[in-house]
Design an enzyme around this catalytic site. Structure first.
Site, PDB file in Angstrom:
ATOM      1  N   CYS A  45      -6.436   8.722 -49.140  1.00 13.21           N
ATOM      2  CA  CYS A  45      -6.580  10.052 -48.640  1.00 13.21           C
ATOM      3  C   CYS A  45      -5.084  10.378 -47.683  1.00 13.21           C
ATOM      4  O   CYS A  45      -4.365  11.276 -47.671  1.00 13.21           O
ATOM      5  CB  CYS A  45      -7.664  10.528 -48.227  1.00 13.21           C
ATOM      6  SG  CYS A  45      -8.375   9.947 -46.474  1.00 13.21           S
ATOM      7  N   GLY A  76     -13.489  11.962 -43.956  1.00 12.15           N
ATOM      8  CA  GLY A  76     -13.192  11.038 -44.851  1.00 12.15           C
ATOM      9  C   GLY A  76     -14.087  10.155 -44.992  1.00 12.15           C
ATOM     10  O   GLY A  76     -13.879   8.967 -45.301  1.00 12.15           O
ATOM     11  N   ARG A 150     -10.118   8.138 -35.542  1.00 10.58           N
ATOM     12  CA  ARG A 150     -11.065   9.160 -36.344  1.00 10.58           C
ATOM     13  C   ARG A 150     -11.166  10.379 -35.471  1.00 10.58           C
ATOM     14  O   ARG A 150     -11.537   9.651 -34.278  1.00 10.58           O
ATOM     15  CB  ARG A 150     -12.182   8.604 -36.199  1.00 10.58           C
ATOM     16  CG  ARG A 150     -13.282   9.176 -36.963  1.00 10.58           C
ATOM     17  CD  ARG A 150     -13.319   9.405 -38.551  1.00 10.58           C
ATOM     18  NE  ARG A 150     -13.293   8.721 -39.727  1.00 10.58           N
ATOM     19  CZ  ARG A 150     -12.468   8.455 -40.343  1.00 10.58           C
ATOM     20  NH1 ARG A 150     -12.510   9.705 -41.717  1.00 10.58           N
ATOM     21  NH2 ARG A 150     -12.994   7.247 -41.259  1.00 10.58           N
ATOM     22  N   HIS A 157      -7.167  15.228 -42.168  1.00  8.01           N
ATOM     23  CA  HIS A 157      -5.991  14.443 -41.191  1.00  8.01           C
ATOM     24  C   HIS A 157      -5.010  14.476 -41.026  1.00  8.01           C
ATOM     25  O   HIS A 157      -3.920  15.924 -41.657  1.00  8.01           O
ATOM     26  CB  HIS A 157      -6.008  13.484 -42.870  1.00  8.01           C
ATOM     27  CG  HIS A 157      -7.478  12.480 -42.832  1.00  8.01           C
ATOM     28  ND1 HIS A 157      -8.261  13.255 -42.684  1.00  8.01           N
ATOM     29  CD2 HIS A 157      -7.004  11.356 -43.912  1.00  8.01           C
ATOM     30  CE1 HIS A 157      -9.608  12.131 -43.057  1.00  8.01           C
ATOM     31  NE2 HIS A 157      -8.296  11.474 -43.843  1.00  8.01           N
TER      32      HIS A 157
END
Length: 259
Positions: A45, A76, A150, A157
């Protein structure tokens, strides 16, 4: 191509030389060799939104080197990641944050500079995926280094992207190229709020590009901010677009609707 060919959103086949790794805005012609194993792979991704933004710039000025810092949402990591952020955020001021289970450290009100597993070179496998997949889809000559982080965001994102080109290109030229590039939506006003965040990108299909500016520290350098919904363009939407690409090229046939 076999009408029963598979399209996989999995890392298992991404780097197989006989399996095309596809982002339709970037390398649609690679679907032509899907017949070798009757498999098409969906990229990671975080890679998808990066290459969508890099492709038109690379075509124009040839990218030499890219430095990326990602700000990746907990979705994610799946539902467990989202649940952990929700629970920790809810409890942190009352009972104290619940101990981490999905993530190695508390994710609520924190950032974690680690996604995946460490490799021998000190990078993580998430970071390895980004440069290996970019090399496969865009250009193996591009030097790319990345730090994957993260962050306590549910969906979307973000990436800070520093690019060095072989040929001159200005921020204004890049902005115009990206405005006309497939899959890209430029939101870039030099005022408070004149940029995209994961909040705006969540639930949307586009790859948003903001903060496009010259990098005065290198020749032919640009910096930009790239945001996308990792569950849409980073996963489900990209898979649908690959299927549409196959149908448009008559490599597969769409199923007929029941009467």
């Amino acid at each position: 191509m076999d009408p029963h060919a598979s399209q996989l959103h999995s890392s298992a086949w991404r780097m197989d030389p006989d399996v095309p790794l596809i982002v339709p805005e970037v390398n649609p012609d690679d679907v032509s060799y899907a017949h070798k194993k009757n498999i098409i792979a969906n990229p990671n991704c975080s890679t998808v939104q990066l290459v969508v933004a890099l492709k038109p710039l690379h075509d124009r000025a040839r990218i030499k080197r890219v430095v990326v810092s990602t700000y990746q949402s907990v979705s994610g990591a799946g539902k467990e990641g989202m649940d952990e952020l929700f629970d920790q955020t809810k409890n942190v001021f009352v009972l104290g944050a619940t101990p981490p289970k999905k993530f190695p450290k508390q994710i609520a009100f924190n950032v974690i500079p680690f996604i995946g597993a460490f490799k021998d070179d000190g990078y993580t496998d998430e970071e390895h995926k980004m440069w290996r997949e970019t090399h496969k889809m865009l250009d193996p000559a591009i030097k790319l280094t990345v730090t994957c982080v993260r962050v306590p965001v549910m969906v979307g994102h973000s990436e800070a992207v520093n690019i060095e080109f072989e040929n001159p290109i200005t921020a204004d030229e890049a902005r115009e190229l990206l405005r006309n590039a497939p899959g890209c939506l430029v939101i870039d006003k030099r005022e408070a709020g004149g940029y995209a965040t994961p909040y705006e990108a969540a639930g949307e299909d586009a790859t948003y590009i903001s903060r496009i500016r010259d990098d005065p520290t290198v020749d032919n350098g640009l910096v930009m901010w790239v945001v996308s919904d990792n569950l849409r363009k980073g996963a489900a939407l990209n898979a649908i677009q690959i299927a549409e690409c196959l149908i448009n090229r008559k490599l597969i046939q769409a199923k007929q609707k029941a009467a």
